[in-house]
Design a protein around this motif. Structure first.
Motif, PDB file in Angstrom:
ATOM      1  N   GLU A 282      54.114 -28.749   7.978  1.00 43.56           N
ATOM      2  CA  GLU A 282      55.015 -28.285   7.157  1.00 43.56           C
ATOM      3  C   GLU A 282      55.722 -29.169   6.557  1.00 43.56           C
ATOM      4  OE1 GLU A 282      58.938 -25.313   7.401  1.00 43.56           O
ATOM      5  OE2 GLU A 282      57.084 -24.404   7.824  1.00 43.56           O
ATOM      6  N   GLN A 283      56.147 -30.240   7.431  1.00 44.63           N
ATOM      7  CA  GLN A 283      57.104 -31.253   7.091  1.00 44.63           C
ATOM      8  C   GLN A 283      56.342 -32.319   6.350  1.00 44.63           C
ATOM      9  OE1 GLN A 283      58.495 -33.228  10.596  1.00 44.63           O
ATOM     10  NE2 GLN A 283      60.304 -34.427   9.587  1.00 44.63           N
TER      11      GLN A 283
ATOM     12  N   THR B 143      48.320 -22.852   7.064  1.00 45.24           N
ATOM     13  CA  THR B 143      49.743 -23.502   6.927  1.00 45.24           C
ATOM     14  C   THR B 143      50.149 -23.634   5.357  1.00 45.24           C
ATOM     15  OG1 THR B 143      49.115 -24.453   9.097  1.00 45.24           O
ATOM     16  CG2 THR B 143      50.852 -25.423   7.663  1.00 45.24           C
ATOM     17  N   ILE B 144      49.186 -24.145   4.846  1.00 45.50           N
ATOM     18  CA  ILE B 144      49.518 -24.256   3.360  1.00 45.50           C
ATOM     19  C   ILE B 144      49.849 -22.844   2.676  1.00 45.50           C
ATOM     20  CG2 ILE B 144      48.452 -24.979   0.951  1.00 45.50           C
ATOM     21  CD1 ILE B 144      46.767 -26.953   2.526  1.00 45.50           C
TER      22      ILE B 144
ATOM     23  N   PRO C 264      52.455 -27.040  13.800  1.00 51.09           N
ATOM     24  CA  PRO C 264      52.696 -26.507  12.676  1.00 51.09           C
ATOM     25  C   PRO C 264      53.950 -26.934  11.826  1.00 51.09           C
ATOM     26  CG  PRO C 264      52.223 -24.892  14.410  1.00 51.09           C
ATOM     27  CD  PRO C 264      52.464 -26.031  14.920  1.00 51.09           C
ATOM     28  N   GLY C 265      54.820 -27.237  12.612  1.00 51.07           N
ATOM     29  CA  GLY C 265      56.270 -27.880  12.028  1.00 51.07           C
ATOM     30  C   GLY C 265      55.799 -29.179  11.300  1.00 51.07           C
TER      31      GLY C 265
ATOM     32  N   LEU D 222      53.681 -31.490   4.335  1.00 48.89           N
ATOM     33  CA  LEU D 222      53.887 -30.857   2.948  1.00 48.89           C
ATOM     34  C   LEU D 222      54.971 -30.909   1.859  1.00 48.89           C
ATOM     35  CD1 LEU D 222      51.731 -27.859   3.797  1.00 48.89           C
ATOM     36  CD2 LEU D 222      50.808 -29.558   2.341  1.00 48.89           C
ATOM     37  N   ILE D 223      56.060 -30.806   2.852  1.00 51.84           N
ATOM     38  CA  ILE D 223      57.279 -30.504   1.863  1.00 51.84           C
ATOM     39  C   ILE D 223      57.573 -32.051   1.357  1.00 51.84           C
ATOM     40  CG2 ILE D 223      59.709 -30.313   2.301  1.00 51.84           C
ATOM     41  CD1 ILE D 223      59.395 -27.930   4.208  1.00 51.84           C
TER      42      ILE D 223
ATOM     43  N   ASP E  65      50.944 -20.180   4.078  1.00 51.43           N
ATOM     44  CA  ASP E  65      52.510 -19.731   4.679  1.00 51.43           C
ATOM     45  C   ASP E  65      53.521 -20.669   4.052  1.00 51.43           C
ATOM     46  OD1 ASP E  65      50.781 -17.985   6.149  1.00 51.43           O
ATOM     47  OD2 ASP E  65      51.072 -19.404   8.033  1.00 51.43           O
ATOM     48  N   THR E  66      53.244 -21.887   3.621  1.00 50.64           N
ATOM     49  CA  THR E  66      54.308 -22.727   3.015  1.00 50.64           C
ATOM     50  C   THR E  66      54.618 -22.555   1.625  1.00 50.64           C
ATOM     51  OG1 THR E  66      53.653 -24.177   4.827  1.00 50.64           O
ATOM     52  CG2 THR E  66      55.209 -25.012   3.313  1.00 50.64           C
ATOM     53  N   ASP E  67      53.607 -21.875   0.834  1.00 47.68           N
ATOM     54  CA  ASP E  67      53.581 -21.844  -0.622  1.00 47.68           C
ATOM     55  C   ASP E  67      54.813 -21.353  -1.062  1.00 47.68           C
ATOM     56  OD1 ASP E  67      52.729 -20.040  -3.061  1.00 47.68           O
ATOM     57  OD2 ASP E  67      51.357 -21.960  -3.041  1.00 47.68           O
TER      58      ASP E  67
END
Length: 691
Positions: free
Chosen positions: A428-429, A391-392, A424-425, A431-432, A394-396
């Motif tokens: 991502e939330q 996930t990290i 997963p959302g 991390l952002i 993919d969000t890079d």
């Protein structure tokens, strides 16, 4: 003639010598008689000796050559014995068994010429077998002669015949109480030195006279560094001076002072201590010292603060969830009617611009309520089996676009391919939000102050009982630790205490809503994880998130693979909603899609209509949270009459009736408020079209 004369002369000479010897012997006899008379004049009668010995409080005794008691005074009666029953009894019979070898050795010494022992400790048994300790002083008795050679001025006493041992005589003084006192004092000293609490004794001026080992360990001082110093050497100056004045006024008045103090170690660290100060008095009631017993409660205080913070966050979460619930009801009506208007207004009409603005603002408001629900752990999650590392990765790209080119983004990911169960959302939330906060913290710092870097790392950790105890909210077991650190401006303690509260922000006006970190907090807690923040002003900030490793098999998600349903329908739907405005709007929306709709304001009313057979329904759409009878209880009652009826729950937030640990219970269909007309129509068809 000459021979006769010579013989007579010789005889006279011998006679003269004999006379001289006789005179000398007579003189010696007279001297001996005088000495004898002198001794007889000074001699104390035997009965008087015995009378004196019987009044002595100590035990006086004499043993014969075999160690049997030849004499013992009346002091022995204090220990339950009669004198007569001990006479001719072996002394070892009343000696404590563990001390008999010692007593045998002492008797042996007396026989072999060691004439005297002083202060030897021996334990004896009373008649009722109680143990008493004695300090024993004894001496040997040997046969002796006395010579007085007056003519030569020689006086010799006790010319001992060591081959003629007569026995032992001695005095035994009871020291049981003294031994017990010494033992108590020794034991007390051991306790004082080994206890974990700091103990301080001062003189009447507050100068330190004694500290125990716990004090040295806690404060870092050696004993000789503080002896003679005033006790204020450990004051932190964090307390108001009035507390010290109250302390000393209290103990100087003879009373005990209790309270919590913040003290300072030798190295400048502050520690919190539960303290008791009191005066020390002698037997006459005079105060001779002051003493303090202090327990280090720094860890406990930290835990209290963490618990208080957790309770506050829980209360805020309940409030936020309640607000979001009501607000979502309002947004359902506002956004829904705006959507109906947009469908009826010509896109060229000036009114369409107004309706678009309503829908746009309604969407932003919906995002805010979604964040509030995330914080209060009331949002529905759709978890899957994922690796946080992927996930990290993919969000890079998204993260790099957010922070810009002047900040370095570094990732340090564990090589171990462990999985977690998460939406997963939501990951991502998290991390952002954390990266945006890190970026803003770096922007608030002077760019010349070191590197501008954000680091994302993952490790596998096994949280033990000790960590669980010192970090309220954590759980034991294996976790993925997701860390996000920055080289930004950092946070002070006041900010750290409030950082996860909704609408609290350290950013400049217009740069944040104060919901980013509260959203992260809610997501982590909803997924049974834990989050902690470490920061100091000027030294950057580190967030650590502990996410439980996945165990078990993921449930079947086949429902997500169904074909897209049609929007319209003609089935009979029972709508149960306690909010009048939401009920009216939803009824209008359903009718606009062609459905036959009946409405009830609560579960009891709906159940009554179904029981009476007044309506025949294909689907129930019900709010999950209602007064009198909740949606789940209503559905359970309906299933008794017709288990084939399809059900859709709607709500402004989730409750324990339809979710478990934030996840929908298997078989539950749910639609979050505020919902769109299209979303409602699609969800209905999705449920009704399942065979």
């Amino acid at each position: 003639m000459d021979l006769v004369v010579k013989t007579n002369q010789k005889s006279r000479s011998e006679v003269s010598k004999l006379k001289e010897e006789l005179a000398r012997q007579k003189s010696l006899v007279r001297s001996l008689k005088r000495e004898l008379r002198l001794k007889q004049d000074l001699q104390v009668p035997d009965f008087l000796y015995k009378s004196i010995l019987q009044t002595v409080p100590n035990v006086v005794y004499r043993l014969d050559e075999s160690g049997k008691i030849a004499f013992i005074n009346n002091a022995i009666k204090s220990y339950g014995y009669e004198v007569d029953e001990l006479i001719h009894k072996d002394i070892l019979e009343i000696v404590y068994p563990d001390d008999r070898e010692k007593a045998k050795y002492m008797l042996k010494e007396r026989r072999t010429g060691e004439r005297r022992t002083k202060g030897a400790q021996v334990r004896f048994l009373t008649k009722d077998q109680r143990l008493n300790s004695f300090e024993n002083s004894d001496s040997s008795i040997f046969e002796s002669k006395t010579f007085i050679l007056e003519s030569e001025g020689i006086y010799k006493d006790n010319d001992i015949k060591k081959d003629n041992f007569l026995g032992t005589q001695g005095v035994a003084s009871e020291i049981t109480e003294q031994i017990n006192t010494e033992r108590k004092v020794h034991r007390l000293a051991l306790i004082v030195e080994q206890v974990n609490d700091s103990i301080i004794i001062t003189d009447l001026e507050g100068r330190i006279e004694y500290v125990n080992q716990a004090f040295e360990k806690t404060f870092g001082f050696d004993e000789d560094e503080v002896i003679g110093e005033k006790i204020n050497i450990i004051y932190s100056r964090q307390e108001d001076d009035t507390i010290y004045k109250e302390l000393w006024d209290t103990i100087r008045s003879g009373e005990v002072w209790k309270g919590r103090l913040t003290n300072c170690t030798k190295h400048g660290d502050y520690i919190h201590e539960e303290s008791v100060f009191f005066p020390v008095k002698d037997n006459n009631g005079n105060v001779i010292n002051y003493a303090a017993v202090q327990r280090n409660v720094t860890t406990e205080k930290s835990l209290e603060q963490q618990l208080s913070q957790a309770q506050k966050m829980e209360a805020i979460g309940q409030l936020a969830g309640g607000i979001a619930h009501d607000f979502n009801n309002y947004l359902t009506v506002i956004n829904g009617y705006a959507e109906l208007l947009m469908a009826k207004i010509d896109t060229t009409s000036p009114l369409s611009v107004y309706v678009k603005d309503i829908l746009s603002s309604g969407g932003k408001a919906q995002d805010l309520t979604r964040q509030l629900l995330a914080f209060s752990r009331k949002q529905v999650i759709v978890p899957k089996i994922i690796t946080i590392n992927q996930t990290i990765i993919d969000t890079d790209k998204i993260l790099r676009r957010l922070i810009g080119e002047n900040i370095e983004l570094l990732t340090q990911l564990t090589d171990e391919d462990y999985t977690v169960k998460a939406d997963p959302g939501q990951i991502e939330q998290i991390l952002i939000n954390l990266v945006i906060n890190a970026r803003d913290a770096i922007y608030d710092k002077n760019e010349s102050q070191g590197q501008n870097r954000i680091t994302i790392s993952t490790t596998i950790v096994d949280l033990n009982e000790q960590y669980n105890f010192t970090h309220p909210g954590s759980k034991m077991g294996k976790h993925v630790c997701l860390s996000v650190s920055d080289t930004g401006i950092g946070l002070n303690k006041e900010d750290i205490d409030k950082i996860f509260e909704p609408f609290y922000t350290t950013k400049h006006e217009g740069r944040g809503t104060g919901l980013g970190l509260s959203t992260v907090y809610g997501i982590v807690k909803q997924n049974q994880g834990a989050i902690y923040v470490y920061s100091e002003p000027g030294l950057g900030t580190l967030f650590k998130i502990y996410w439980p490793l996945h165990q078990g098999i993921d449930r079947d998600e086949a429902i997500s693979e169904m074909n897209q349903p049609t929007v319209k329908g003609t089935e009979k739907i029972l709508l149960v909603e306690d909010d009048e405005h939401v009920r009216n709007f939803t009824s209008v929306a359903l009718k606009s899609m062609g459905y036959d709709v009946s409405c009830a304001s609560n579960g009891i009313q709906a159940l009554k209509e179904i029981k009476n057979g007044e309506i025949k329904i294909d689907m129930v759409i019900t709010d999950s949270v209602m007064p009198k009878m909740g949606g789940q209880k209503l559905v359970k009652n309906i299933e008794k009459f017709d288990p084939s009826i399809k059900v859709l729950f709607i709500s402004g937030y989730t409750d324990k009736e339809i979710v478990e640990k934030g996840e929908l219970i298997d078989g539950i269909n749910f639609l979050q408020k505020p919902f769109s007309i299209v979303g409602l129509g699609n969800k209905i068809r999705q449920i009704l079209d399942i065979p």
